[in-house]
Design an enzyme around this catalytic site. Sequence first.
Site, PDB file in Angstrom:
ATOM      1  N   CYS A 134     -21.309 -47.664  58.693  1.00  0.00           N
ATOM      2  CA  CYS A 134     -21.088 -48.765  57.831  1.00  0.00           C
ATOM      3  C   CYS A 134     -20.004 -49.743  58.154  1.00  0.00           C
ATOM      4  O   CYS A 134     -18.842 -49.452  57.950  1.00  0.00           O
ATOM      5  CB  CYS A 134     -21.028 -48.095  56.406  1.00  0.00           C
ATOM      6  SG  CYS A 134     -20.610 -49.025  55.329  1.00  0.00           S
ATOM      7  N   CYS A 137     -17.901 -50.541  55.267  1.00  0.00           N
ATOM      8  CA  CYS A 137     -16.882 -49.621  54.719  1.00  0.00           C
ATOM      9  C   CYS A 137     -15.932 -49.261  55.480  1.00  0.00           C
ATOM     10  O   CYS A 137     -14.519 -49.384  55.105  1.00  0.00           O
ATOM     11  CB  CYS A 137     -17.570 -48.217  54.677  1.00  0.00           C
ATOM     12  SG  CYS A 137     -19.249 -48.255  54.173  1.00  0.00           S
ATOM     13  N   ASP A 138     -16.223 -49.579  56.837  1.00  0.00           N
ATOM     14  CA  ASP A 138     -14.989 -49.205  58.028  1.00  0.00           C
ATOM     15  C   ASP A 138     -14.357 -50.216  58.845  1.00  0.00           C
ATOM     16  O   ASP A 138     -13.295 -50.036  59.668  1.00  0.00           O
ATOM     17  CB  ASP A 138     -15.627 -48.272  58.925  1.00  0.00           C
ATOM     18  CG  ASP A 138     -16.103 -46.915  58.144  1.00  0.00           C
ATOM     19  OD1 ASP A 138     -15.197 -46.622  57.039  1.00  0.00           O
ATOM     20  OD2 ASP A 138     -16.680 -45.999  58.449  1.00  0.00           O
TER      21      ASP A 138
END
Length: 309
Positions: A134, A137-138
């Site tokens: 993701c 997300c990261d």
Amino acid sequence: MKDRHSDVIIIGGGPAGLTAALYCRRAGYSVTVFEGGMPGGKLNVTLEIDNYPGAPGTEGPSLAMTMLSQAEEAGTNIVYEQVTGLSLQETLKTVTTESGSYSCHALIVASGSENRKLGVPGEDKFTGRGVSYCATCDGGFFKGMDVAVCGGGNTALEEAQYLSEICSKVYLIHRRNEFRGSAINVERTKSKPNVELVLSATVSAIEGSDRVESVRVRRADGSEISIPVSAVFIAIGSAPITSFIPEGTLALAPDGSIEVDALMRTSVPGIFAAGDVRNTPLRQIVTATADGALAAASAGKYLAEIGRA
Ligand SMILES: Cc1cc2nc3c(=O)[nH]c(=O)nc-3n(C[C@H](O)[C@H](O)[C@H](O)COP(=O)(O)OP(=O)(O)OC[C@H]3O[C@@H](n4cnc5c(N)ncnc54)[C@H](O)[C@@H]3O)c2cc1C
């Protein structure tokens, strides 16, 4: 003391499950939703949503919270537990979680899908230490660094575009010569000066000592190269989550998704499926919510037929 019986149990509190809950509650049924992760499901990893009608430019987590509040305000009982098993006794269905079992007459499976893995050396070892599924997300952890994205669909293309804004360089590795994603996404990706396409190439290993340091790529002619990167974002699709369903209980499609008819009915009376977990041609928020509404209507019809309405 938790209520152990509901008219309807819904497995999964993503867009499909929360919509099904809203519709079931508005029809007057008692409803329990089991959510083993974050309510809102994959909305939580979507930075911006531009194709959900009526809500342009919405942030995924914010839409997730709105859907959750709407379902809760309608009287949905949300239980934050992972469903691990399922059993059927005549008209009663039982789901098992870490805290015991819960029964219902109608069951809606809305458990979504999970990321597919590459299955190469280093993938598991470095997950959380440079391997991610993701970018939204990261990606922030790799600001100013060189990274790789693996995949050829819209998700991979969008992840490469997103990462190109925060990373120095993005290698987009795809096993074919052409992308599966939409033409507009391909054009947008190609227009990014710091995205380098590595086509007709497969990832053969992810390497490093403590964290990801490079990705090994095999070209069509069999030669291998090692590209120094700090992260590898894997975006090669997803697989329906059905591991809690005992083998042979429900008919599954060849890709492992739950087979349903146009009314979201599975092969077992009283069990319905909605959203990304079912045999759908399109895995989007709008289709998941539509499925949820249909599954709820079918569950209501079923409850009436068995005299539980
Ligand atoms: C990065 C990304 C970007 C996206 N962007 C868009 C976009 O812009 N527009 C769009 O329309 N769609 C987008 N999508 C797709 C969209 O998010 C999904 O199609 C949609 O969320 C599917 O909803 P769902 O309810 O079927 O499944 P999910 O959202 O996956 O929800 C399923 C829920 O079930 C829970 N669950 C699973 N198993 C269990 C269990 N055993 N017990 C309890 N709970 C369980 C999970 O924790 C999860 O919360 C995107 C997806 C991704 C990954």
